[in-house]
Design a protein around this motif. Structure first.
Motif, PDB file in Angstrom:
ATOM      1  N   LYS A 192      -6.697   3.672  -5.980  1.00 32.71           N
ATOM      2  CA  LYS A 192      -7.274   2.671  -6.874  1.00 32.71           C
ATOM      3  C   LYS A 192      -7.118   3.042  -8.342  1.00 32.71           C
ATOM      4  N   GLU A 193      -6.708   4.284  -8.615  1.00 30.85           N
ATOM      5  CA  GLU A 193      -6.497   4.692  -9.999  1.00 30.85           C
ATOM      6  C   GLU A 193      -5.232   4.028 -10.537  1.00 30.85           C
ATOM      7  N   LEU A 194      -5.316   3.524 -11.761  1.00 29.26           N
ATOM      8  CA  LEU A 194      -4.165   2.865 -12.368  1.00 29.26           C
ATOM      9  C   LEU A 194      -3.219   3.908 -12.927  1.00 29.26           C
ATOM     10  N   GLY A 195      -2.043   4.013 -12.352  1.00 23.40           N
ATOM     11  CA  GLY A 195      -1.058   4.976 -12.804  1.00 23.40           C
ATOM     12  C   GLY A 195       0.057   4.303 -13.574  1.00 23.40           C
TER      13      GLY A 195
ATOM     14  N   MET B 131       1.817  -7.284  -9.663  1.00 23.52           N
ATOM     15  CA  MET B 131       0.646  -6.597  -9.119  1.00 23.52           C
ATOM     16  C   MET B 131       1.026  -5.148  -8.810  1.00 23.52           C
ATOM     17  N   ILE B 132       0.128  -4.221  -9.154  1.00 24.94           N
ATOM     18  CA  ILE B 132       0.417  -2.799  -8.933  1.00 24.94           C
ATOM     19  C   ILE B 132      -0.452  -2.212  -7.811  1.00 24.94           C
ATOM     20  N   SER B 133      -1.445  -2.979  -7.360  1.00 22.19           N
ATOM     21  CA  SER B 133      -2.215  -2.550  -6.191  1.00 22.19           C
ATOM     22  C   SER B 133      -2.864  -3.767  -5.559  1.00 22.19           C
ATOM     23  N   ALA B 134      -3.227  -3.623  -4.295  1.00 16.86           N
ATOM     24  CA  ALA B 134      -3.886  -4.707  -3.563  1.00 16.86           C
ATOM     25  C   ALA B 134      -4.962  -4.112  -2.673  1.00 16.86           C
ATOM     26  N   GLU B 135      -6.163  -4.686  -2.728  1.00 15.83           N
ATOM     27  CA  GLU B 135      -7.257  -4.314  -1.837  1.00 15.83           C
ATOM     28  C   GLU B 135      -7.407  -5.441  -0.815  1.00 15.83           C
TER      29      GLU B 135
ATOM     30  N   VAL C 133      -5.791  -0.368   1.060  1.00 18.24           N
ATOM     31  CA  VAL C 133      -5.361  -0.339  -0.332  1.00 18.24           C
ATOM     32  C   VAL C 133      -3.884  -0.003  -0.333  1.00 18.24           C
ATOM     33  N   SER C 134      -3.071  -0.885  -0.904  1.00 19.84           N
ATOM     34  CA  SER C 134      -1.648  -0.629  -1.092  1.00 19.84           C
ATOM     35  C   SER C 134      -1.381  -0.493  -2.583  1.00 19.84           C
ATOM     36  N   SER C 135      -0.473   0.397  -2.946  1.00 17.15           N
ATOM     37  CA  SER C 135      -0.305   0.730  -4.356  1.00 17.15           C
ATOM     38  C   SER C 135       1.147   1.049  -4.682  1.00 17.15           C
ATOM     39  N   LEU C 136       1.535   0.748  -5.924  1.00 21.13           N
ATOM     40  CA  LEU C 136       2.846   1.156  -6.425  1.00 21.13           C
ATOM     41  C   LEU C 136       2.814   2.554  -7.024  1.00 21.13           C
ATOM     42  N   ASP C 137       1.643   3.044  -7.368  1.00 23.27           N
ATOM     43  CA  ASP C 137       1.515   4.398  -7.904  1.00 23.27           C
ATOM     44  C   ASP C 137       0.101   4.907  -7.642  1.00 23.27           C
ATOM     45  N   PRO C 138      -0.050   5.813  -6.633  1.00 25.73           N
ATOM     46  CA  PRO C 138       1.014   6.379  -5.800  1.00 25.73           C
ATOM     47  C   PRO C 138       1.609   5.321  -4.869  1.00 25.73           C
ATOM     48  N   LEU C 139       2.868   5.498  -4.537  1.00 24.72           N
ATOM     49  CA  LEU C 139       3.585   4.546  -3.705  1.00 24.72           C
ATOM     50  C   LEU C 139       3.172   4.760  -2.248  1.00 24.72           C
ATOM     51  N   GLY C 140       2.359   3.855  -1.719  1.00 23.99           N
ATOM     52  CA  GLY C 140       1.883   4.034  -0.356  1.00 23.99           C
ATOM     53  C   GLY C 140       0.666   3.186  -0.066  1.00 23.99           C
ATOM     54  N   PHE C 141      -0.060   3.552   1.000  1.00 23.75           N
ATOM     55  CA  PHE C 141      -1.229   2.771   1.411  1.00 23.75           C
ATOM     56  C   PHE C 141      -2.268   3.684   2.036  1.00 23.75           C
ATOM     57  N   HIS C 142      -3.479   3.184   2.062  1.00 26.86           N
ATOM     58  CA  HIS C 142      -4.593   3.817   2.759  1.00 26.86           C
ATOM     59  C   HIS C 142      -5.275   2.728   3.574  1.00 26.86           C
ATOM     60  N   TRP C 143      -5.408   2.947   4.885  1.00 25.67           N
ATOM     61  CA  TRP C 143      -5.957   1.934   5.789  1.00 25.67           C
ATOM     62  C   TRP C 143      -7.063   2.548   6.623  1.00 25.67           C
ATOM     63  N   GLN C 144      -8.200   1.866   6.685  1.00 21.38           N
ATOM     64  CA  GLN C 144      -9.314   2.340   7.495  1.00 21.38           C
ATOM     65  C   GLN C 144      -9.783   1.224   8.405  1.00 21.38           C
ATOM     66  N   VAL C 145     -10.283   1.596   9.586  1.00 21.93           N
ATOM     67  CA  VAL C 145     -10.674   0.593  10.569  1.00 21.93           C
ATOM     68  C   VAL C 145     -11.884   1.098  11.341  1.00 21.93           C
ATOM     69  N   GLU C 146     -12.757   0.170  11.724  1.00 26.47           N
ATOM     70  CA  GLU C 146     -13.911   0.464  12.575  1.00 26.47           C
ATOM     71  C   GLU C 146     -13.917  -0.515  13.749  1.00 26.47           C
ATOM     72  N   MET C 147     -14.162   0.024  14.932  1.00 29.18           N
ATOM     73  CA  MET C 147     -14.161  -0.802  16.130  1.00 29.18           C
ATOM     74  C   MET C 147     -15.222  -0.291  17.095  1.00 29.18           C
ATOM     75  N   ASP C 148     -15.968  -1.204  17.713  1.00 28.28           N
ATOM     76  CA  ASP C 148     -16.968  -0.821  18.704  1.00 28.28           C
ATOM     77  C   ASP C 148     -16.288  -0.339  19.974  1.00 28.28           C
TER      78      ASP C 148
END
Length: 358
Positions: free
Chosen positions: A122-125, A155-159, A183-198
């Protein structure tokens, strides 16, 4: 389920008040036949306050809740031992609440870890200069225009908030619903994905996929405590990169990143290759005559074993929606084409997207 547990904690705490009332002779408590000193009575009152604090902190979602619950259970059990004949059945309640408190502690630690990882994305690089749209294959140019992408404001990131329906194994017949955030981002180039399921009532499965600096990681834990999956390595790196590549349709500016090289196949098809450090991977994007993206295909490693092989991994679009003026696939499914048959394991719906623009 959560409300019932909080009520149970409050009730268990209020029962401890009987020890305080008997110790200070404020009420006749027939259930307690053994003597209780005033010092013990004070600790019975403290136990009540601990359980009430545990319930309130749990209701408010405070990270401290689990530790308050643990302290309440330990103190309660010590007090029960002092009047064992009268209060021994309270140990059953303590055992239940101990399980809940420990799970809360693990979950709080998991959320702390996840929040620190997400913060990096989420940091703007500073992003590199993006390609000009004229440098891309005709199919990609047409898609970018159809999506409403604005070159002057990339766009440089997406939540991204998502609802997922998943099958964990090819022979699974029922779908499991899960809530996910990416969260997908151009800097750093990549994504972070979290999920919760019963998993079952009262016990959740927590998952996290991450791709950063060319490195992928997969974590899955039962109740945020018991490891189910902890995978990394070259095959995970490549597979995570290909997933990130296929998901660029949610953040069109990624198509212009200089780390991606494009190859025209025909007027409605283009192949992309993404290279980050020592990791690279490719995939093919298919579009219809209107310029809408309809399918992504990549050869991905199935499983993370020494003898694992690549099989077709397909993303297909089911529905489109506009988010912040950008038209993107809002419903997609993911399918493995395996020798024993196709396995559609994921149906994903985009609930909301928040873009950060350069």
């Amino acid at each position: 389920m959560k409300t019932a547990l909080l009520f149970f904690a409050c009730l268990h705490g209020l029962i401890h008040l009987m020890g305080f009332l008997k110790a200070f002779k404020l009420a006749e408590i027939q259930q307690l036949t053994q003597p209780i000193s005033t010092i013990q009575g004070v600790f019975w009152l403290i136990g009540t306050l601990f359980f009430l604090a545990f319930a309130v902190a749990s209701f408010l979602g405070k990270p401290l809740a689990g530790y308050l619950g643990l302290a309440a259970v330990v103190l309660s059990q010590v007090l029960i031992f002092t009047v064992w004949q009268d209060a021994k059945f309270g140990s059953i309640a303590n055992l239940i609440l101990l399980f809940v408190a420990i799970q809360m502690i693990y979950q709080a630690n998991w959320e702390k870890k996840i929040d620190s990882e997400k913060a990096v994305f989420k940091e703007l690089g500073s992003i590199p200069d993006l390609r000009k749209i004229e440098e891309l294959p005709p199919a990609i140019q047409k898609w970018l225009k159809a999506s409403g992408y604005r070159m002057e404001s990339p766009m440089i990131s997406a939540e991204i908030h998502q609802t997922a329906h998943m099958k964990m194994k090819p022979d699974q017949t029922n779908w499991k619903e899960a809530q996910a955030f990416q969260v997908s981002s151009l800097d750093p180039l990549g994504f972070h994905w979290q999920v919760e399921m019963d998993m079952i009532p009262g016990i959740k499965i927590f998952g996290r996929d991450q791709f950063k600096d060319g490195n992928g990681e997969m974590l899955i834990r039962i109740g945020a405590a018991i490891p189910m999956v902890d995978e990394s390595g070259d095959k995970i790196n490549e597979g995570s990169l290909q997933r990130f590549l296929g998901e660029l349709v949610w953040m069109p500016s990624l198509a212009l990143h200089p780390a991606i090289s494009w190859k025209e196949i025909d007027q409605n098809t283009a192949e992309a290759t993404l290279r980050i450090n020592q990791t690279s991977g490719s995939g093919t994007f298919h579009f219809n005559e209107a310029g809408d993206f309809v399918r992504f295909e990549a050869l991905r490693f199935y499983e993370n074993k020494e003898d694992s092989k690549r099989f077709p991994w397909i993303l297909k679009v089911e529905e489109y929606r506009d988010f912040e003026g950008v038209r993107i696939p809002s419903k997609m499914n993911a399918t493995w084409e395996l020798p024993e048959g196709d396995w559609t394991w994921l149906r994903l719906q985009i609930d909301s997207i928040k873009y950060t623009y350069n």
